[in-house]
Design a protein around this motif. Structure first.
Motif, PDB file in Angstrom:
ATOM      1  N   MET A 361      35.840  42.152  36.353  1.00 53.48           N
ATOM      2  CA  MET A 361      36.673  42.858  36.291  1.00 53.48           C
ATOM      3  C   MET A 361      36.358  43.415  36.755  1.00 53.48           C
ATOM      4  N   ALA A 362      37.212  43.891  38.448  1.00 53.10           N
ATOM      5  CA  ALA A 362      38.191  43.782  39.017  1.00 53.10           C
ATOM      6  C   ALA A 362      39.424  43.270  38.395  1.00 53.10           C
ATOM      7  N   GLU A 363      39.576  42.476  37.249  1.00 52.46           N
ATOM      8  CA  GLU A 363      40.895  42.767  37.201  1.00 52.46           C
ATOM      9  C   GLU A 363      41.076  42.857  35.911  1.00 52.46           C
ATOM     10  N   ARG A 364      40.301  43.371  35.020  1.00 48.48           N
ATOM     11  CA  ARG A 364      39.771  44.413  33.749  1.00 48.48           C
ATOM     12  C   ARG A 364      39.335  46.058  34.280  1.00 48.48           C
ATOM     13  N   GLY A 365      39.733  46.024  35.552  1.00 45.97           N
ATOM     14  CA  GLY A 365      39.555  47.447  36.171  1.00 45.97           C
ATOM     15  C   GLY A 365      38.448  48.262  35.713  1.00 45.97           C
ATOM     16  N   VAL A 366      37.047  47.601  35.489  1.00 44.62           N
ATOM     17  CA  VAL A 366      36.356  48.430  35.608  1.00 44.62           C
ATOM     18  C   VAL A 366      35.230  48.352  37.130  1.00 44.62           C
ATOM     19  N   PRO A 367      34.647  50.224  36.998  1.00 48.20           N
ATOM     20  CA  PRO A 367      33.690  49.941  38.149  1.00 48.20           C
ATOM     21  C   PRO A 367      32.927  48.554  38.664  1.00 48.20           C
ATOM     22  N   HIS A 368      32.914  48.579  39.942  1.00 45.24           N
ATOM     23  CA  HIS A 368      31.606  47.869  40.437  1.00 45.24           C
ATOM     24  C   HIS A 368      31.726  46.884  41.700  1.00 45.24           C
ATOM     25  N   TYR A 369      30.484  46.573  42.280  1.00 44.74           N
ATOM     26  CA  TYR A 369      30.192  46.976  43.128  1.00 44.74           C
ATOM     27  C   TYR A 369      29.358  45.097  43.447  1.00 44.74           C
ATOM     28  N   ARG A 370      29.244  44.979  44.343  1.00 43.13           N
ATOM     29  CA  ARG A 370      28.531  43.796  43.858  1.00 43.13           C
ATOM     30  C   ARG A 370      27.820  43.336  45.301  1.00 43.13           C
ATOM     31  N   SER A 371      26.365  43.376  45.486  1.00 40.48           N
ATOM     32  CA  SER A 371      25.463  43.910  46.530  1.00 40.48           C
ATOM     33  C   SER A 371      25.670  42.704  48.040  1.00 40.48           C
ATOM     34  N   GLY A 372      26.048  43.048  49.000  1.00 37.98           N
ATOM     35  CA  GLY A 372      25.697  42.157  49.964  1.00 37.98           C
ATOM     36  C   GLY A 372      27.134  42.140  50.397  1.00 37.98           C
ATOM     37  N   CYS A 373      28.154  42.618  49.842  1.00 35.31           N
ATOM     38  CA  CYS A 373      29.733  42.644  50.313  1.00 35.31           C
ATOM     39  C   CYS A 373      29.977  42.745  51.403  1.00 35.31           C
ATOM     40  N   LYS A 374      29.048  44.377  51.659  1.00 34.28           N
ATOM     41  CA  LYS A 374      29.244  45.073  53.602  1.00 34.28           C
ATOM     42  C   LYS A 374      29.362  44.359  54.232  1.00 34.28           C
ATOM     43  N   PHE A 375      28.073  43.225  54.147  1.00 34.62           N
ATOM     44  CA  PHE A 375      27.898  42.480  55.397  1.00 34.62           C
ATOM     45  C   PHE A 375      28.710  41.343  55.189  1.00 34.62           C
ATOM     46  N   ASP A 376      30.075  41.237  54.758  1.00 34.32           N
ATOM     47  CA  ASP A 376      30.509  39.711  54.241  1.00 34.32           C
ATOM     48  C   ASP A 376      31.688  40.189  56.040  1.00 34.32           C
ATOM     49  N   VAL A 377      31.576  41.076  56.023  1.00 33.05           N
ATOM     50  CA  VAL A 377      32.719  41.044  57.536  1.00 33.05           C
ATOM     51  C   VAL A 377      31.791  40.544  58.398  1.00 33.05           C
ATOM     52  N   CYS A 378      30.851  40.929  58.609  1.00 36.53           N
ATOM     53  CA  CYS A 378      29.914  40.636  59.605  1.00 36.53           C
ATOM     54  C   CYS A 378      29.898  38.586  59.846  1.00 36.53           C
ATOM     55  N   GLU A 379      31.029  38.293  59.094  1.00 35.09           N
ATOM     56  CA  GLU A 379      30.978  36.903  59.806  1.00 35.09           C
ATOM     57  C   GLU A 379      32.587  36.374  59.912  1.00 35.09           C
ATOM     58  N   THR A 380      33.495  37.702  60.810  1.00 25.58           N
ATOM     59  CA  THR A 380      33.934  37.428  60.337  1.00 25.58           C
ATOM     60  C   THR A 380      34.673  37.602  61.988  1.00 25.58           C
ATOM     61  N   PRO A 381      35.745  36.537  63.366  1.00 27.90           N
ATOM     62  CA  PRO A 381      35.555  36.778  64.828  1.00 27.90           C
ATOM     63  C   PRO A 381      35.554  38.430  65.531  1.00 27.90           C
ATOM     64  N   SER A 382      36.469  38.785  64.747  1.00 25.59           N
ATOM     65  CA  SER A 382      36.455  40.331  65.033  1.00 25.59           C
ATOM     66  C   SER A 382      34.835  41.107  65.155  1.00 25.59           C
ATOM     67  N   PHE A 383      34.209  40.609  63.731  1.00 28.51           N
ATOM     68  CA  PHE A 383      32.657  41.781  63.748  1.00 28.51           C
ATOM     69  C   PHE A 383      32.228  41.037  65.086  1.00 28.51           C
ATOM     70  N   LYS A 384      32.285  39.215  65.024  1.00 34.73           N
ATOM     71  CA  LYS A 384      31.438  39.083  66.033  1.00 34.73           C
ATOM     72  C   LYS A 384      31.360  39.926  67.738  1.00 34.73           C
TER      73      LYS A 384
END
Length: 589
Positions: A361-384
């Motif tokens: 969808m990103a390649e096609r320019g289709v607006p989208h939102y994948r549920s759960g991606c907001k918490f992806d950053v929570c696995e990074t060292p800086s967030f921790k």
């Protein structure tokens, strides 16, 4: 739905002390729940007398919004403030409030913190090494025969889901006992201990009356996905409260997490049962297909089938193809049939499928939102690191938080060893020891309290230059206006729907995350044997829950339901593709 049906009116007005409402998909259960609560409040009951338990915080927020709308004609502009004393939310979020309020009765202080799952495993590994049940060589860990991380976590899961002490051999029990002891010393708990703590409070003769006398009404939504411990605790309140529970055996999708819907009739044998069969969400064809598929499950035979009441025929369409073909059909629904992207959802069995679709969808320019991606950053060292600083301001004894802090500050192994030695000698925490012996100190948040605004704490952290701005921005974006303590509680009790935002974008979710939600146009994708139903369920010969999960996914659609299966590979040309899922032909018969 402009007016209530006869069954709904009965559920709203019944004077029975215990009511169990079997509510099918789209049966208006939230409308019934809020209407019943609103009428009780309008007739003089106090909001503080209500204990309302929902499966997600999003559902609780929706209920509060509906209650404000229903009550504002009588209560006026202060309706929101007047509702504030109501205990409403997930059981874990409500119980965490009790644990903090009565922490001293459990041997803790009210500055208790909740550790993360990866920290739990880290501490268990350290305990196993210290007790001689595992050996560490470099980065690898070798467990003694008969003991493993999987076994320890399985036993913990059983304890946390049914509240009993599971005997599983001396080694495992010893590891768990020491693990809990070290958490206790840190004034910390893990997520599973929240309800266990609530159970202990209800067993405490000095606390039990205060908790039970607080409430007069117990409302439980999605009761069918409650664990044995959930149900046992709910039943304790049922001894002094009137009970209104909503459940549907056809929508039980969390048995892998300990859900025990079979206990509901045993705990409430005299409850009045009210069936809500009419579906006010799905078009008739969708209702027919969902009924046909779930009829292959035992509960599909014992529960009355849904009755379509929308007056719409609805559309059910089966198609096959690659991931790109799914995106093509989504674009067609938008461009040719006029559906805004925000009215389209894609539901899959796993995140892997959703990530592949999101990339396309990103390649096609289709607006989208994948549920759960907001918490992806929570696995990074800086967030921790930021999370660790916040936890240490609330609970300086949290040694697991200090471990992340030490990594952020790039403390050498020698320095960290010195800190631990001082902590052991003086019987203080690692954070307190580090603050005492380090030249520059670590008290850059001195003068701030855990009840102060989170923004002030984040400003102090940023000035100290110990975290990347993306991490502090995440906390500002999601917890603006909260105190530090409230923000940590919000994060600790996060759930699967805390990242399902509104907006003009196609919604990509797992079927589990879609529970309780709805869209006009829904794509249920990846229905192949071995994927949905999963290979694990096929090996164990138990696909009932997989079928229920598919049923839940299908009944999220109100107008159009597209069911997809793969005909060839999205990746390797020689990859063997399994046959279409049995759920497809079951739904189409």
């Amino acid at each position: 739905m402009n007016q209530f049906t006869e069954a709904q009116v009965e559920a709203i007005n019944s004077g029975a002390r215990e009511i169990l409402s079997v509510a099918g998909a789209g049966a208006g259960k939230t409308a019934v729940l809020t209407e019943r609560i609103a009428r009780l409040l309008h007739n003089g009951s106090s909001p503080s007398e209500f204990l309302v338990l929902t499966f997600t915080r999003k559902a609780a927020g929706e209920m509060i919004g509906r209650l404000e709308k229903l009550l504002s004609p009588w209560w006026g502009a202060n309706t929101g403030k007047l509702l504030a004393p109501m205990s409403i939310g997930t059981f874990h979020s409500v119980a965490y409030g009790w644990v903090r309020q009565y922490a001293s009765h459990l041997g803790y202080t009210d500055r208790i913190t909740v550790i993360e799952p990866d920290e739990s495993e880290l501490l268990i590994e350290q305990v196993a090494v210290d007790l001689g049940y595992a050996k560490r060589k470099g980065l690898s860990l070798t467990w003694k025969s008969g003991v493993s991380m999987d076994k320890v976590m399985t036993v913990l899961g059983l304890i946390y889901s049914d509240g009993s002490q599971i005997a599983d051999g001396r080694e495992t029990n010893a590891i768990i006992a020491e693990y809990w002891s070290r958490l206790y010393q840190m004034n910390a708990i893990d997520f599973g201990q929240i309800l266990v703590g609530a159970q202990k409070l209800l067993e405490d003769p000095s606390v039990r009356p205060m908790l039970l006398e607080r409430y007069k009404y117990l409302f439980v939504d999605e009761m069918h996905d409650s664990s044995a411990l959930d149900l046992t605790l709910q039943n304790e309140f049922a001894k002094t409260c009137s009970v209104f529970g909503v459940h549907d055996p056809r929508q039980t999708i969390y048995s892998w997490r300990g859900a025990r819907p079979d206990l509901i009739p045993k705990l409430y044998p005299s409850a009045k049962t009210i069936q809500l069969r009419e579906c006010f969400r799905c078009g008739d064809e969708i209702v027919f297909s969902a009924n046909a598929m779930i009829s292959h499950n035992p509960e599909g035979k014992t529960c009355d089938s849904m009755i379509g009441k929308t007056g719409r025929n609805g559309l059910v369409k089966v198609f096959n193809g690659r991931s790109a073909d799914i995106v093509d059909r989504i674009v067609a629904q938008h461009d040719e049939n006029g559906y805004p992207y925000g009215q389209i959802a894609v539901l899959a069995r796993n995140h892997r499928t959703l990530r592949r679709l999101a990339d396309l969808m990103a390649e096609r320019g289709v607006p989208h939102y994948r549920s759960g991606c907001k918490f992806d950053v929570c696995e990074t060292p800086s967030f921790k690191a930021v999370h660790a600083f916040l936890r240490l301001q609330v609970n300086p004894r949290d040694n697991l938080a200090f471990l992340w802090l030490s990594r952020s500050l790039a403390l050498s192994q020698e320095c960290y060893a010195s800190i631990r030695a001082v902590a052991a000698e003086k019987r203080i925490s690692h954070f307190e020891a580090a603050t005492a012996i380090m030249v520059d100190g670590l008290g850059f948040c001195d003068g701030l309290d855990e009840t102060d605004p989170l923004s002030d704490m984040l400003d102090a952290i940023s000035v100290a230059n110990v975290a990347h701005p993306d991490a502090t921005k995440w906390w500002r974006d999601n917890c603006d206006g909260m105190s530090v303590q409230s923000a940590l509680a919000w994060y600790s009790c996060r759930d699967i729907q805390d990242d399902v935002p509104d907006g003009d974008h196609a919604n990509l979710l797992t079927a589990h995350a879609a529970k309780g939600l709805e869209w006009p146009c829904v794509f249920v994708v990846g229905l192949n044997e071995g994927d949905w139903p999963s290979s694990q369920s096929l090996r164990k010969g138990n696909i009932d829950e997989e079928r229920r999960l598919c049923y839940v996914a299908m009944t999220r659609a109100s107008e159009c339901l597209f069911i997809h299966y793969r005909a060839d590979s999205d990746q390797a040309a020689d990859r063997k593709i399994s046959q279409p899922s049995r759920f497809i032909w079951e739904a189409m018969l």
